[in-house]
Design an enzyme around this catalytic site. Structure first.
Site, PDB file in Angstrom:
ATOM      1  N   ASP A 116      -6.377  -6.638   4.520  1.00  0.00           N
ATOM      2  CA  ASP A 116      -5.758  -5.312   4.505  1.00  0.00           C
ATOM      3  C   ASP A 116      -5.790  -4.702   5.907  1.00  0.00           C
ATOM      4  O   ASP A 116      -6.865  -4.471   6.466  1.00  0.00           O
ATOM      5  CB  ASP A 116      -6.558  -4.437   3.527  1.00  0.00           C
ATOM      6  CG  ASP A 116      -6.014  -3.033   3.381  1.00  0.00           C
ATOM      7  OD1 ASP A 116      -4.931  -2.745   3.915  1.00  0.00           O
ATOM      8  OD2 ASP A 116      -6.688  -2.233   2.703  1.00  0.00           O
ATOM      9  N   MET A 163     -12.235   4.279  -0.120  1.00  0.00           N
ATOM     10  CA  MET A 163     -12.887   4.503   1.177  1.00  0.00           C
ATOM     11  C   MET A 163     -13.535   5.876   1.101  1.00  0.00           C
ATOM     12  O   MET A 163     -13.088   6.841   1.727  1.00  0.00           O
ATOM     13  CB  MET A 163     -11.834   4.437   2.299  1.00  0.00           C
ATOM     14  CG  MET A 163     -11.356   3.018   2.544  1.00  0.00           C
ATOM     15  SD  MET A 163      -9.777   2.951   3.416  1.00  0.00           S
ATOM     16  CE  MET A 163      -8.642   3.093   2.048  1.00  0.00           C
ATOM     17  N   MET A 198     -11.230  -6.080   5.778  1.00  0.00           N
ATOM     18  CA  MET A 198     -10.415  -5.132   6.547  1.00  0.00           C
ATOM     19  C   MET A 198     -10.031  -5.773   7.882  1.00  0.00           C
ATOM     20  O   MET A 198     -10.890  -6.283   8.599  1.00  0.00           O
ATOM     21  CB  MET A 198     -11.189  -3.832   6.815  1.00  0.00           C
ATOM     22  CG  MET A 198     -11.371  -2.920   5.621  1.00  0.00           C
ATOM     23  SD  MET A 198      -9.852  -2.453   4.771  1.00  0.00           S
ATOM     24  CE  MET A 198      -8.930  -1.647   6.079  1.00  0.00           C
ATOM     25  N   SER A 220       0.848  -1.184   0.000  1.00  0.00           N
ATOM     26  CA  SER A 220       0.000   0.000   0.000  1.00  0.00           C
ATOM     27  C   SER A 220       0.885   1.236   0.000  1.00  0.00           C
ATOM     28  O   SER A 220       1.662   1.452   0.940  1.00  0.00           O
ATOM     29  CB  SER A 220      -0.887   0.017   1.243  1.00  0.00           C
ATOM     30  OG  SER A 220      -1.382   1.327   1.426  1.00  0.00           O
ATOM     31  N   MET A 270      -9.001   7.945   0.326  1.00  0.00           N
ATOM     32  CA  MET A 270      -9.800   8.329   1.500  1.00  0.00           C
ATOM     33  C   MET A 270     -10.311   9.755   1.339  1.00  0.00           C
ATOM     34  O   MET A 270      -9.560  10.630   0.906  1.00  0.00           O
ATOM     35  CB  MET A 270      -8.926   8.276   2.758  1.00  0.00           C
ATOM     36  CG  MET A 270      -8.277   6.927   2.972  1.00  0.00           C
ATOM     37  SD  MET A 270      -7.202   7.003   4.401  1.00  0.00           S
ATOM     38  CE  MET A 270      -6.587   5.317   4.428  1.00  0.00           C
ATOM     39  N   HIS A 315      -8.582   0.995  -3.660  1.00  0.00           N
ATOM     40  CA  HIS A 315      -9.462   0.713  -2.525  1.00  0.00           C
ATOM     41  C   HIS A 315     -10.132   2.028  -2.156  1.00  0.00           C
ATOM     42  O   HIS A 315      -9.511   2.895  -1.543  1.00  0.00           O
ATOM     43  CB  HIS A 315      -8.586   0.153  -1.380  1.00  0.00           C
ATOM     44  CG  HIS A 315      -9.313  -0.060  -0.099  1.00  0.00           C
ATOM     45  ND1 HIS A 315      -8.638  -0.271   1.094  1.00  0.00           N
ATOM     46  CD2 HIS A 315     -10.634  -0.116   0.200  1.00  0.00           C
ATOM     47  CE1 HIS A 315      -9.524  -0.440   2.064  1.00  0.00           C
ATOM     48  NE2 HIS A 315     -10.731  -0.336   1.555  1.00  0.00           N
ATOM     49  N   ASP A 351      -4.908   3.419  -1.559  1.00  0.00           N
ATOM     50  CA  ASP A 351      -5.914   3.728  -0.537  1.00  0.00           C
ATOM     51  C   ASP A 351      -6.453   5.131  -0.725  1.00  0.00           C
ATOM     52  O   ASP A 351      -5.793   6.115  -0.376  1.00  0.00           O
ATOM     53  CB  ASP A 351      -5.288   3.608   0.857  1.00  0.00           C
ATOM     54  CG  ASP A 351      -5.079   2.158   1.239  1.00  0.00           C
ATOM     55  OD1 ASP A 351      -6.059   1.393   1.180  1.00  0.00           O
ATOM     56  OD2 ASP A 351      -3.945   1.797   1.584  1.00  0.00           O
ATOM     57  N   HIS A 397      -1.358  -1.282  -4.114  1.00  0.00           N
ATOM     58  CA  HIS A 397      -2.659  -1.027  -3.492  1.00  0.00           C
ATOM     59  C   HIS A 397      -2.784   0.473  -3.239  1.00  0.00           C
ATOM     60  O   HIS A 397      -1.900   1.097  -2.640  1.00  0.00           O
ATOM     61  CB  HIS A 397      -2.724  -1.819  -2.183  1.00  0.00           C
ATOM     62  CG  HIS A 397      -4.007  -1.696  -1.438  1.00  0.00           C
ATOM     63  ND1 HIS A 397      -5.139  -2.433  -1.771  1.00  0.00           N
ATOM     64  CD2 HIS A 397      -4.355  -0.946  -0.363  1.00  0.00           C
ATOM     65  CE1 HIS A 397      -6.114  -2.136  -0.922  1.00  0.00           C
ATOM     66  NE2 HIS A 397      -5.671  -1.230  -0.057  1.00  0.00           N
TER      67      HIS A 397
HETATM   68  C1  DX5 Z   1      -6.241   1.398   5.890  1.00  0.00           C
HETATM   69  C2  DX5 Z   1      -5.794   1.023   4.499  1.00  0.00           C
HETATM   70  C3  DX5 Z   1      -4.674   0.060   4.422  1.00  0.00           C
HETATM   71  C4  DX5 Z   1      -3.388   0.564   5.020  1.00  0.00           C
HETATM   72  C5  DX5 Z   1      -2.571  -0.628   5.380  1.00  0.00           C
HETATM   73  O1  DX5 Z   1      -7.416   2.123   5.816  1.00  0.00           O
HETATM   74  O2  DX5 Z   1      -6.869   0.438   3.784  1.00  0.00           O
HETATM   75  O3  DX5 Z   1      -4.440  -0.359   3.085  1.00  0.00           O
HETATM   76  O4  DX5 Z   1      -2.648   1.372   4.160  1.00  0.00           O
HETATM   77  O5  DX5 Z   1      -1.467  -0.173   6.091  1.00  0.00           O
HETATM   78  P1  DX5 Z   1      -0.747  -1.063   7.170  1.00  0.00           P
HETATM   79  O6  DX5 Z   1      -0.218  -2.267   6.442  1.00  0.00           O
HETATM   80  O7  DX5 Z   1       0.302  -0.169   7.697  1.00  0.00           O
HETATM   81  O8  DX5 Z   1      -1.780  -1.470   8.185  1.00  0.00           O
HETATM   82 ZN    ZN Z   2      -6.467  -0.476   1.718  1.00  0.00          ZN
END
Ligand code: DX5
Ligand code: ZN
Length: 232
Positions: free
Chosen positions: A184, A77, A146, A17, A46, A75, A44, A42
């Site tokens: 994840d 969110m 998750m 990620s 947000m 991903h 993320d 990956h």
């Molecule tokens: C959290 C994300 C994850 C995050 C994982 O909301 O969806 O993908 O980046 O990071 P680590 O591996 O540090 O938990």
């Molecule tokens: Zn993620």
């Protein structure tokens, strides 16, 4: 540009990620994991509404695409994902995963993503009952479980999420669908074996790859892969 669909493999997919990468030298960090054996990247996304943090959007994804041929797994969110899927498609992702908890994440939206030629995933938070996925199984290529509450990297793995993985794996095999389970949050070489034993085949890892105290990203990826594959 790599716009290949995901082909299921008998092995394990390691998806760093980039949330934990150094954005001041993002292109270099991308190269480090690409050369270090990452299978996917990956992404993320947000929005500060669905989760209490803001990360990046299509513009940064486009930059990632320009700097990598890896399979890009977005991903989302975010609330109102229907307003953005087109933009992420244009930015060059290979798959889009939406959260089951978000209003408007309905079969038609999953189908719209497939109709763009992309893979599609559905994600659930640690406390969401797995039964909410029932309708989605017939449309998705991937279920993202998750294992932390979404919003931030670097959190502790929630052990109960292994039960979610097991239940989802059992349901997928009962339905006889070709759906990959992704996990994840808090994944590292210590818990990689147990998540694979539970049924996950795609492991997302942020801080245990980019912020490892002893290992460089290539060695960190190898440690996770070795532990994961030993459990197959
Ligand atoms: C959290 C994300 C994850 C995050 C994982 O909301 O969806 O993908 O980046 O990071 P680590 O591996 O540090 O938990
Ligand atoms: Zn993620």
């Amino acid at each position: 540009m790599n716009r290949e669909r995901y082909k299921s493999t008998s092995g394990v997919i390691i998806a760093p990620s980039i949330l934990s990468a150094d954005f001041g030298r993002l292109a270099w960090d991308i190269k480090r994991v690409e050369n270090g054996g990452a299978d996917w990247l990956h992404l993320d996304v947000m929005d500060g509404h669905f989760v209490p943090n803001i990360s990046f959007g299509p513009m940064v994804v486009e930059f990632v695409r320009d700097n990598s041929d890896l399979y890009l797994d977005a991903h989302l969110m975010i609330d109102n994902p229907e307003e953005y899927i087109d933009k992420f498609n244009i930015a060059g992702v290979n798959s889009i995963t939406l959260h089951a908890e978000v209003e408007g994440v309905v079969p038609d939206l999953l189908k719209a993503i497939k109709d763009m030629g992309l893979d599609v995933g559905i994600s659930i938070n640690p406390k969401t009952p797995v039964e909410v996925l029932e309708e989605a199984y017939q449309w998705v290529d991937l279920v993202l479980v998750m294992s932390v509450h979404p919003g931030f990297g670097g959190q502790r793995f929630i052990e109960d999420s292994l039960d979610n993985v097991r239940k989802i794996a059992a349901r997928i095999s009962q339905l006889d669908r070709d759906i990959s389970i992704q996990i994840d949050g808090g994944i590292d070489a210590e818990n990689a074996g147990s998540v694979v034993e539970a049924g996950a085949r795609c492991l997302v890892a942020g801080s245990s790859i980019f912020k490892h105290k002893q290992l460089d990203p290539a060695a960190a990826i190898k440690a996770i892969r070795d532990a994961a594959e030993a459990a197959l």
